[in-house]
Write a protein that holds these residues in place. Structure first.
Motif, PDB file in Angstrom:
ATOM      1  N   GLU A  36      34.574  47.639  42.006  1.00 33.49           N
ATOM      2  CA  GLU A  36      35.075  45.988  41.949  1.00 33.49           C
ATOM      3  C   GLU A  36      34.851  45.842  43.010  1.00 33.49           C
ATOM      4  O   GLU A  36      34.631  46.246  44.315  1.00 33.49           O
ATOM      5  CB  GLU A  36      36.368  46.605  41.980  1.00 33.49           C
ATOM      6  N   GLU A  69      48.153  43.326  45.574  1.00 27.06           N
ATOM      7  CA  GLU A  69      47.295  43.029  44.767  1.00 27.06           C
ATOM      8  C   GLU A  69      47.054  43.433  43.777  1.00 27.06           C
ATOM      9  O   GLU A  69      48.543  43.955  43.161  1.00 27.06           O
ATOM     10  CB  GLU A  69      45.967  44.011  45.937  1.00 27.06           C
ATOM     11  N   ARG A  70      46.114  42.680  42.936  1.00 31.47           N
ATOM     12  CA  ARG A  70      46.212  42.876  41.892  1.00 31.47           C
ATOM     13  C   ARG A  70      45.866  43.980  40.667  1.00 31.47           C
ATOM     14  O   ARG A  70      45.071  44.047  39.963  1.00 31.47           O
ATOM     15  CB  ARG A  70      46.433  41.568  40.690  1.00 31.47           C
ATOM     16  N   SER A  71      44.907  44.351  42.352  1.00 28.93           N
ATOM     17  CA  SER A  71      44.243  45.869  41.505  1.00 28.93           C
ATOM     18  C   SER A  71      44.300  47.429  42.639  1.00 28.93           C
ATOM     19  O   SER A  71      45.205  47.019  43.583  1.00 28.93           O
ATOM     20  CB  SER A  71      42.497  45.471  41.944  1.00 28.93           C
ATOM     21  N   ASP A  72      43.921  48.882  42.309  1.00 26.88           N
ATOM     22  CA  ASP A  72      44.682  49.562  41.944  1.00 26.88           C
ATOM     23  C   ASP A  72      43.939  50.469  42.930  1.00 26.88           C
ATOM     24  O   ASP A  72      43.163  51.624  43.123  1.00 26.88           O
ATOM     25  CB  ASP A  72      44.885  50.303  41.387  1.00 26.88           C
ATOM     26  N   VAL A  77      40.844  45.388  47.029  1.00 23.08           N
ATOM     27  CA  VAL A  77      40.088  44.140  46.230  1.00 23.08           C
ATOM     28  C   VAL A  77      41.474  43.418  46.352  1.00 23.08           C
ATOM     29  O   VAL A  77      42.439  44.461  45.684  1.00 23.08           O
ATOM     30  CB  VAL A  77      39.747  45.308  44.976  1.00 23.08           C
ATOM     31  N   SER A  78      41.425  41.983  45.551  1.00 23.91           N
ATOM     32  CA  SER A  78      42.760  41.541  45.275  1.00 23.91           C
ATOM     33  C   SER A  78      43.150  41.431  44.075  1.00 23.91           C
ATOM     34  O   SER A  78      44.315  41.630  43.372  1.00 23.91           O
ATOM     35  CB  SER A  78      42.410  39.808  45.692  1.00 23.91           C
ATOM     36  N   GLY A  79      41.842  41.925  43.003  1.00 23.18           N
ATOM     37  CA  GLY A  79      42.028  41.642  41.817  1.00 23.18           C
ATOM     38  C   GLY A  79      42.564  40.021  41.366  1.00 23.18           C
ATOM     39  O   GLY A  79      42.892  39.790  39.731  1.00 23.18           O
TER      40      GLY A  79
END
Length: 227
Positions: free
Chosen positions: A119, A143-146, A220-222
């Motif tokens: 990502e 964030e919307r990412s892990d 990483v924001s997502g």
């Protein structure tokens, strides 16, 4: 407490090797060499200038963070992200540099056998700590990412407290992060509480010319590329 002893010339009496502090949390000592540190410091100085420059972060309860911050890619404010400095001068956030994304990928690839994160990294939070600054135990959860978080240290050594995912209390491990060290936490450690209870003044490399500590946190924001 983890961390080797520096020699008088800035080298190491004892080598500091990659260390897994907790499952998914990896300390990478000295990953950024002296040249890379100087280049990154000069970039940080440019990013700190207005507009959208270094600011004091105010919490919803009316308090202030003792570490000052500038954001790249997305602007973080308690507790969300925006494309402008909504809690400051209102200017558009500065762009996220490609070289930071490459450094994050390199760090993740070094930390994990699975290799680099696929990502794209698109957030950098640059925090400046003077000798009295601290950071309370918190989680990176906006964030919307892990994808793994990558933390870079410049300047003075800090005590970095890495905890658990259940609470701000014990168990936790204190790690001394020195200039050029990186710390990666993802997988089961992605949601762990962490903080900085202490800065060790005047411990940075003299040749770097930095008083205090800079921490560059890459995420990483997502979030959508355009908002």
């Amino acid at each position: 407490m983890r961390g080797g002893a520096p020699a008088a010339d800035g080298g190491e009496f004892f080598p500091r090797d990659r260390a897994e502090v907790a499952p998914g949390a990896v300390h990478l000592p000295g990953l950024l060499d002296a040249v890379g540190q100087r280049e990154l410091l000069e970039s940080c100085r440019a990013w700190a200038r207005p507009p959208a420059g270094l600011r004091t972060v105010r919490t919803p309860g009316g308090g202030t963070m003792s570490a000052r911050q500038v954001c790249l890619g997305w602007h973080w404010y308690p507790y969300g992200y925006a494309r402008t400095v909504v809690d400051g001068d209102g200017a558009p956030v500065k762009p996220f540099p490609a070289e930071l994304g490459e450094l994050a990928r390199r760090a993740v690839g070094t930390a994990y056998a699975a290799g680099p994160c696929t990502e794209p990294y698109d957030i950098a939070l640059v925090n400046y700590y003077d000798a009295d600054a601290r950071m309370g135990m918190h989680r990176d959860s906006d964030e919307r990412s892990d994808a793994p978080v990558v933390s870079i240290s410049l300047g003075d050594t800090c005590v970095f407290r890495f905890g658990n995912t259940a609470s701000r209390g014990r168990p936790y491990t204190d790690v001394r992060l020195r200039s050029g060290d990186l710390f990666v936490f993802g997988g089961p450690a992605r949601g762990a509480y962490h903080g900085v209870p202490r800065i060790e003044p005047d411990t940075g490399p003299p040749a770097l010319g930095l008083h205090g500590r800079l921490n560059i946190t890459l995420r990483v924001s997502g979030l959508p590329a355009v908002s």
